[in-house]
Design a protein around this motif. Structure first.
Motif, PDB file in Angstrom:
ATOM      1  N   LEU A  57      37.832  38.097  32.000  1.00  0.00           N
ATOM      2  CA  LEU A  57      37.424  36.934  32.615  1.00  0.00           C
ATOM      3  C   LEU A  57      38.569  35.856  32.910  1.00  0.00           C
ATOM      4  O   LEU A  57      39.167  35.453  32.017  1.00  0.00           O
ATOM      5  N   ASP A 115      36.916  39.609  36.409  1.00  0.00           N
ATOM      6  CA  ASP A 115      35.938  38.322  37.134  1.00  0.00           C
ATOM      7  C   ASP A 115      36.762  37.046  37.102  1.00  0.00           C
ATOM      8  O   ASP A 115      37.441  36.933  36.151  1.00  0.00           O
ATOM      9  N   ARG A 153      28.913  33.211  32.969  1.00  0.00           N
ATOM     10  CA  ARG A 153      29.465  34.542  32.736  1.00  0.00           C
ATOM     11  C   ARG A 153      29.604  35.132  31.388  1.00  0.00           C
ATOM     12  O   ARG A 153      29.312  36.338  31.407  1.00  0.00           O
TER      13      ARG A 153
END
Length: 383
Positions: A4, A36, A87
């Motif tokens: 992430l 991401d 997330r």
């Protein structure tokens, strides 16, 4: 790994940190990692295979996000923290890479979600804010305390220059740190555009026109060169309308308005085209310690670089590859005059600079440094 990336910037827009974030994501995804990225609302999707973008909502008043600290950014950072938490709650991430102040967010979320993070320091927040606003001592010390804690809670750090590496090492002795300098944005020789075709030798600056860039110093030095009888043109690319107008007025006041062309912003994709029209390229920066990203393209341009002899430059540049001058109008004028008068010197500096770029500041060198750091220092900590 599932990674992430928290990048508190408009993405993608063609300026400093977003360009660096794009390079980071491209290397990670091409190496097979799933990424991401949580980014601000503005910008276009660069279409990186293997990377999903999650954007902070465009809160009222947060459009046209400027570089550096602003109240707009504070509001958007709150949204970024919220989305990052979401997330982490949904995803199973092995690692967070937190860019700039997003390290504070990663530090706060780590005890909750148990995801380790790397601090990607493109600038020192206390230093950047102090340069811009002149912070009281107690506030700078508090920000340094927070920044230092974020470094110590990380499992490693990436920096864009040696000065920032020293800052991190001061905060967290023993922490794995890797400096990965920015790279040249020139992919092929450019063709000079019609709006940048001049008969006289061209001294060129590309970038924003904030005061720390020292463009006023460059104009004052150029005016002295012109007064000394040298035939040349100063071309300045970039800046807001207000900054362009202010620098145009300075050139007029110094009597060189007819020899200074302020072209305004141009697409970053055309940087090679404009640099192809330069006889000399200039980085007159007067503040800050991180090396300007444009320097690496300057060094790869085939034209000699003149730059101020300050740590922002000297941690990357030396006398073998550039003309270094004191940050005064007098010494800037001296350096410009020497380069204008000596074609052999210009050719020697430019050739040496290109060799240095190929060895240290190319996309290949960037990939080598990033993947090596992950393999040596990060993967062993993740088991």
């Amino acid at each position: 790994m599932r990674i992430l990336v928290l990048a508190p910037q408009p993405f993608f827009v063609p300026r400093g940190t977003p360009i660096a974030v794009r390079a980071l994501l491209e290397v990670l995804c091409s190496d097979g990692h799933e990424c991401d990225a949580v980014v601000f609302a503005e910008g276009t999707d660069p279409g990186i295979a293997g990377c999903r973008l999650f954007r902070v909502p465009a809160f009222p008043g947060t459009r046209n996000m400027p570089p550096g600290f602003s109240l707009k950014k504070v509001v958007a950072d709150i949204g970024l923290a919220w989305i990052a938490a979401g997330r982490m709650r949904r995803g199973s991430y092995d690692l967070v890479i937190a860019v700039e102040e997003a390290a504070f967010i990663a530090m706060m979320l780590r005890p909750v979600f148990k995801v380790p993070y790397i601090y990607d320091m493109d600038s020192s927040i206390p230093e950047q804010m102090d340069d811009k606003f002149g912070l009281p001592g107690w506030l700078r010390r508090w920000l340094e305390t927070v920044e230092g804690r974020a470094a110590r809670k990380s499992i490693g750090a990436l920096t864009c220059c040696r000065a920032l590496q020293s800052t991190v090492e001061g905060y967290a002795p023993g922490l794995p740190v890797q400096t990965i300098e920015d790279v040249t944005l020139i992919e092929a020789p450019g063709t000079p555009p019609a709006d940048c075709s001049f008969d006289e030798p061209v001294v060129m600056y590309i970038g924003n026109l904030e005061s720390y860039q020292g463009v006023d110093l460059l104009i004052r030095g150029f005016a002295r060169v012109a007064d000394g009888g040298h035939r040349a043109r100063l071309v300045i690319i970039g800046g807001t309308e207000a900054h362009v107008a202010a620098h145009a007025q300075l050139a007029q006041d110094l009597g060189v308005g007819d020899s200074v062309s302020l072209l305004g912003p141009r697409p970053v994709e055309r940087i090679a085209d404009y640099l192809g029209a330069a006889t000399i390229v200039a980085s007159p920066r007067t503040q800050g310690r991180n090396t300007p990203m444009k320097v690496y393209s300057y060094l790869d341009s085939g034209s000699p670089l003149i730059a101020t002899r300050l740590p922002t430059h000297t941690q990357v540049i030396d006398n073998e590859i550039a003309m270094l001058v004191d940050p005064t109008a007098e010494d800037m004028a001296r350096g410009l005059a020497e380069l204008l008068d000596a074609p052999d010197l210009r050719a020697r500096l430019a050739a040496a600079a290109r060799r240095r770029v190929a060895a240290e500041f190319s996309p290949t060198a960037y990939r080598r440094k990033l993947t090596g750091f992950l393999e040596r220092h990060v993967l062993p900590q993740l088991g």
